[in-house]
Scaffold this motif. Sequence first.
Motif, mmCIF file in Angstrom:
data_model
loop_
_atom_site.group_PDB
_atom_site.id
_atom_site.type_symbol
_atom_site.label_atom_id
_atom_site.label_comp_id
_atom_site.label_asym_id
_atom_site.label_seq_id
_atom_site.Cartn_x
_atom_site.Cartn_y
_atom_site.Cartn_z
ATOM 1 N N ARG A 97 -5.034 0.690 -2.819
ATOM 2 C CA ARG A 97 -5.418 2.064 -2.501
ATOM 3 C C ARG A 97 -6.837 2.373 -2.976
ATOM 4 O O ARG A 97 -7.592 3.069 -2.290
ATOM 5 C CB ARG A 97 -4.424 3.037 -3.138
ATOM 6 C CG ARG A 97 -3.063 3.004 -2.460
ATOM 7 C CD ARG A 97 -2.080 3.948 -3.124
ATOM 8 N NE ARG A 97 -0.800 3.939 -2.426
ATOM 9 C CZ ARG A 97 0.265 4.603 -2.831
ATOM 10 N NH1 ARG A 97 0.213 5.331 -3.938
ATOM 11 N NH2 ARG A 97 1.386 4.551 -2.139
ATOM 12 N N SER B 132 -9.394 0.876 -0.495
ATOM 13 C CA SER B 132 -9.316 1.267 0.922
ATOM 14 C C SER B 132 -10.158 2.510 1.186
ATOM 15 O O SER B 132 -10.408 3.311 0.292
ATOM 16 C CB SER B 132 -7.869 1.536 1.312
ATOM 17 O OG SER B 132 -7.377 2.669 0.632
ATOM 18 N N THR C 277 -1.253 4.229 6.916
ATOM 19 C CA THR C 277 -1.578 4.728 5.582
ATOM 20 C C THR C 277 -0.633 5.811 5.079
ATOM 21 O O THR C 277 -0.708 6.195 3.908
ATOM 22 C CB THR C 277 -3.003 5.305 5.568
ATOM 23 O OG1 THR C 277 -3.070 6.404 6.491
ATOM 24 C CG2 THR C 277 -4.012 4.251 5.964
ATOM 25 N N TYR D 249 0.824 -1.209 0.000
ATOM 26 C CA TYR D 249 0.000 0.000 0.000
ATOM 27 C C TYR D 249 0.859 1.261 0.000
ATOM 28 O O TYR D 249 0.533 2.253 -0.643
ATOM 29 C CB TYR D 249 -0.914 -0.014 1.222
ATOM 30 C CG TYR D 249 -1.840 1.181 1.332
ATOM 31 C CD1 TYR D 249 -3.145 1.125 0.828
ATOM 32 C CD2 TYR D 249 -1.432 2.357 1.949
ATOM 33 C CE1 TYR D 249 -3.997 2.203 0.933
ATOM 34 C CE2 TYR D 249 -2.275 3.453 2.051
ATOM 35 C CZ TYR D 249 -3.560 3.365 1.549
ATOM 36 O OH TYR D 249 -4.392 4.453 1.643
#
Length: 404
Positions: free
Chosen positions: A343, A346, A386, A330
């Motif tokens: 991505r 998410s 993230t 990610y």
Amino acid sequence: MLGELDGNFQNGFKKDRSTVTAMLELQDFVATELDAGNIVGTYSIDLSAAFDLLRPDMLYDGLRDVVPKNLLEIILNFLSSRKFKVELNNVRSTERCLKVGCVQGSILGPRLFTLYMRNLEKILPEHQKSKIIAYADDTYVSISGKSITEVKESVIATMSFHDKYLRDIGMKTNVSKTELIFFKRQHPVIEQIVVNGCEITSKDCIKVLGTKFQHDLTWDKQIDGAIKKGRAVISKLKFLSRLVDRDSMKKIVTTHFFGMIYYGCQVWLNETTTAKQWKLLNSIHYRALRTAARDYHFHIPKAELNSIFNRATPLEWMMYSNAKMAITLYNLGHGPPLTRKLREASYINDRRPGTATISDRSRLKIGKQSLVNRLNCLKNVLFDWTTGIDKNALRINLKKTFIK
């Protein structure tokens, strides 16, 4: 500069890319297509002495429009005017010129080979759902379609063009050793195709970079094979445990047993693993630890065994390794296609700012084989993953999250 030219399908010799990322990409493509009701044909063409057949002149021609001339001339000089001798029983041959191949043992050699093969993506038919994945000279081409007939025709056409392309750039192919499989949700499909005069029969299971992919993305053969190898290692652990201390046994168990057992587990160990398979994995797990600890009479509790050898249970290791791989992918800047897919799937959890959840978009059970659709474990991650995180910090935080 060179790292941007060898194609995003190549997983070899790249930072944060490996055999596992290559297998995950293949698994993700196949699972997604099967979830949509399609059939996938996947093949790999065998190359003989691939690195040794690179032609410097063709490499130069292929890169002269994208690489500065002075750099290309340095590369060409590096590969040209090389000579060799052969020695056998203290007798040396005369000196000969070597006009092809990468320099063995050089850092630049593998990168030059991947650059040489950079146009492989052009073999894929534009009108089909298809994907090419490579690790060094191991290349896997997958083509999806609604019927076996459609997929067969596309595979034959693509494989023929693939074989011709490789021969045109000086590679030596052996189509008779090509492996072919048709992925399908129900019973296996065994078909024969003819490519350039060679007859190829599909299989219900092929080995991809050391991991056994079955036609329906179940992993009985992979897990059974890992268990069989593990039992062979345990007999050696029993002998070694009498000769070395426990700290040394801890290192031996980690590298030579669990390193082998769990190779590629991010692919084959997931939420679709059956109760029977979990039972087998748990059994071999504790058998290895008891052998290393010389606990032949089951005096040490399982939790204490895991603590002594710093081991997670198979279930804990599945959640840890899958989460670690997903978070690493990610956060890659220019990673494999799975980076973009993760991505896109998410979303930020408003109740826990700074964290995200990967949404499950599968329709059928087989769709959960896709990495994107089997990351429920990320719901347990309470730290922000993230915005990029140090690898060591990520490893420590994930162990605190998943391993007791």
